[in-house]
Design an enzyme around this catalytic site. Structure first.
Site, short mmCIF file in Angstrom:
data_model
loop_
_atom_site.label_atom_id
_atom_site.label_comp_id
_atom_site.label_asym_id
_atom_site.label_seq_id
_atom_site.Cartn_x
_atom_site.Cartn_y
_atom_site.Cartn_z
N ASP A 1 0.79 -1.23 0.00
CA ASP A 1 0.00 0.00 0.00
C ASP A 1 0.83 1.29 0.00
O ASP A 1 0.35 2.33 0.42
CB ASP A 1 -0.90 -0.01 1.24
CG ASP A 1 -0.10 -0.22 2.52
OD1 ASP A 1 1.11 0.04 2.51
OD2 ASP A 1 -0.70 -0.64 3.54
N GLU B 1 -0.49 -8.96 -1.61
CA GLU B 1 -1.12 -8.50 -0.37
C GLU B 1 -2.33 -7.60 -0.67
O GLU B 1 -2.45 -6.48 -0.18
CB GLU B 1 -0.12 -7.76 0.53
CG GLU B 1 -0.56 -7.68 1.99
CD GLU B 1 0.48 -6.97 2.87
OE1 GLU B 1 0.50 -5.74 2.91
OE2 GLU B 1 1.25 -7.67 3.54
N GLU C 1 -2.19 5.22 2.96
CA GLU C 1 -2.14 3.81 2.56
C GLU C 1 -3.51 3.23 2.22
O GLU C 1 -3.62 2.40 1.31
CB GLU C 1 -1.46 2.97 3.64
CG GLU C 1 0.04 3.17 3.75
CD GLU C 1 0.42 4.36 4.60
OE1 GLU C 1 -0.48 5.11 5.06
OE2 GLU C 1 1.63 4.58 4.81
N HIS D 1 6.21 3.64 13.64
CA HIS D 1 6.73 4.49 12.56
C HIS D 1 5.67 5.14 11.71
O HIS D 1 5.94 6.02 10.92
CB HIS D 1 7.63 3.65 11.64
CG HIS D 1 6.84 2.72 10.76
ND1 HIS D 1 6.50 3.02 9.48
CD2 HIS D 1 6.28 1.51 11.02
CE1 HIS D 1 5.80 2.03 8.96
NE2 HIS D 1 5.66 1.09 9.87
N ARG E 1 2.78 7.21 9.81
CA ARG E 1 2.49 8.65 9.74
C ARG E 1 1.43 9.06 10.76
O ARG E 1 1.55 10.08 11.42
CB ARG E 1 1.99 8.95 8.32
CG ARG E 1 1.64 10.38 8.02
CD ARG E 1 1.19 10.48 6.58
NE ARG E 1 2.30 10.20 5.69
CZ ARG E 1 3.08 11.13 5.15
NH1 ARG E 1 2.83 12.40 5.38
NH2 ARG E 1 4.07 10.80 4.36
N HIS F 1 12.89 3.73 14.10
CA HIS F 1 12.81 4.04 12.66
C HIS F 1 13.63 5.29 12.38
O HIS F 1 13.67 6.21 13.19
CB HIS F 1 11.34 4.27 12.28
CG HIS F 1 11.07 4.17 10.81
ND1 HIS F 1 11.29 5.21 9.95
CD2 HIS F 1 10.61 3.15 10.05
CE1 HIS F 1 10.97 4.84 8.72
NE2 HIS F 1 10.55 3.59 8.75
#
Ligand code: UDP
Length: 380
Positions: free
Chosen positions: A98, A120, A134, A205, A207, A238
């Protein structure tokens, strides 16, 4: 028959981890020529993961992810798509998951009328704002794809529900499990080696976790570390500064918390396999932990991997520090609760997903599904 040219696109660490088994399997077919095209977004993490699986891109395109926003990234990748397609002239483009790179490359292929296969496929949170962007990326990829490799039957049902023809959907398992099965063959005893102190692994990590949710998780982690001085917390941080600055500034002074750079995937998996508990917002880790029977606290408000919660391997905690602290405390103090989460059966696959995807693609690329090379585009 002329060999078919297949472009496999990766842009981030999880795409490299999850595409590695697909690339390996595709390269076993003599009638396919597979090109690995890498868009270097978080280039350090991508390189680390590619190195871990001994993958060398056939073409590397630089995209400066950190200095540009999503519109600029979209424009930059779409412009590069032209170069890739002109240079390689693929018969198929394979994208995973994604990311914006995956969505834009899929769109670019669609605009050039090159068939797209989606690895996926069918994951949905049901909310375009979370995860952002995503959820949009997944939906967009579904719309422009000709083949949909769903990791679970739940994901496949979602695709049917959206009107995708079942003959284009294949349930394969998640390719994340393939790497773990291989690694376990190489180190059969590793996950059973006892640790002196119980270990909690933390990663964060996404957003939508940046800012207040990340600070809240740090508060909870700090509290857990202080309350349970006999446990060890390890957080591979990250490298995105939106994450690392906050984590280091809030947690680096706590003696039983170790903050490290991101680990190579196979090293990270060995560590994960020996953890008592993992706290994460990472999709890939939610899939990997149940394979090792490690309980997961998903520190998000929503998940597009309901299978992990439904099978009892994971709990969705949200991001309020009190709730996270309470959930972790319960697992640290009540052995039966912890035990119950470790007995769940991994719902994400058997380690043969890459093999299945390659077999379907090889068959279909060579005419196995009627008009597969020139499928009618979907319309709603
Ligand atoms: N991972 C890794 N090193 C680390 C942390 C995670 O190799 O220090 C791996 C993890 O095992 C999984 C993948 O990275 O395979 C997940 O990537 P990430 O959390 O960045 O993205 P997401 O899965 O949320 O898309």
């Amino acid at each position: 028959m002329a060999e078919k040219r297949v472009v496999v696109v990766v842009g981030t660490r999880p795409e490299a981890v999850k595409m590695a088994p697909v690339i390996t399997a595709l390269r076993r077919y003599d009638d396919l020529r597979t090109w690995l095209v890498a868009f270097e977004q978080h280039s350090d993490l991508l390189r680390q993961a590619l190195h871990s699986y001994a993958l060398v891109p056939d073409l590397t395109l630089a995209v400066d992810r950190r200095s540009s926003g999503l519109p600029e990234l979209t424009a930059a990748v779409l412009a590069q798509a032209d170069t890739v397609f002109a240079q390689i002239r693929p018969d198929w483009v394979v994208v995973q998951g994604d990311t914006t790179t995956a969505a834009v490359m899929a769109l670019g292929a669609f605009l050039e009328r090159i068939p797209v296969a989606h690895v996926e496929a069918g994951l949905r949170s049901g909310d375009l704002a979370d995860p952002f962007p995503e959820e949009l990326n997944r939906r967009l990829i579904t719309l422009v794809s000709n083949l949909h490799f769903a990791p679970t039957s739940t994901a496949a049902r979602q695709l049917y529900h959206e009107g995708i023809s079942p003959e284009r959907v294949f349930v394969t398992g998640n390719t994340a499990i393939d790497a773990l099965v291989q690694e376990e063959k190489q180190h059969p005893l590793l996950r059973h080696a006892p640790l002196r102190r119980r270990l909690i692994v933390v990663t964060l990590h996404r957003r939508e976790s940046w800012g207040a949710p990340l600070r809240a998780v740090c508060t909870a982690v700090r509290h857990i570390a202080m309350q349970f001085p006999d446990i060890r917390i390890l957080w591979p941080v990250h490298s995105n500064p939106m994450v690392s600055k906050t984590v280091y500034s809030l947690l680096s002074d706590v003696p039983n918390i170790s903050l490290t750079d991101p680990l190579e995937p196979n090293r990270f998996h060995r560590l994960l396999s020996r953890a008592y508990l993992v706290m994460t917002d990472s999709g890939g880790i939610i899939e990997e932990a149940p394979f090792f029977h490690i309980p997961v606290l998903i520190v998000r408000e929503k998940t597009e991997r309901p299978e992990a919660v439904a099978c009892g391997a994971a709990r969705l905690t949200g991001t309020h520090p009190d709730r996270i602290f309470a959930e972790a405390t319960a697992l640290l103090t009540t052995a039966s609760l912890h035990q119950a989460m470790t007995t769940a059966t991994n719902p994400f696959g058997d380690g043969r997903a890459g093999e299945r995807i390659a077999a379907h693609l090889a068959r279909i690329a060579n005419g196995g599904l009627s008009q597969a090379g020139n499928l009618p585009f979907l319309s709603f």
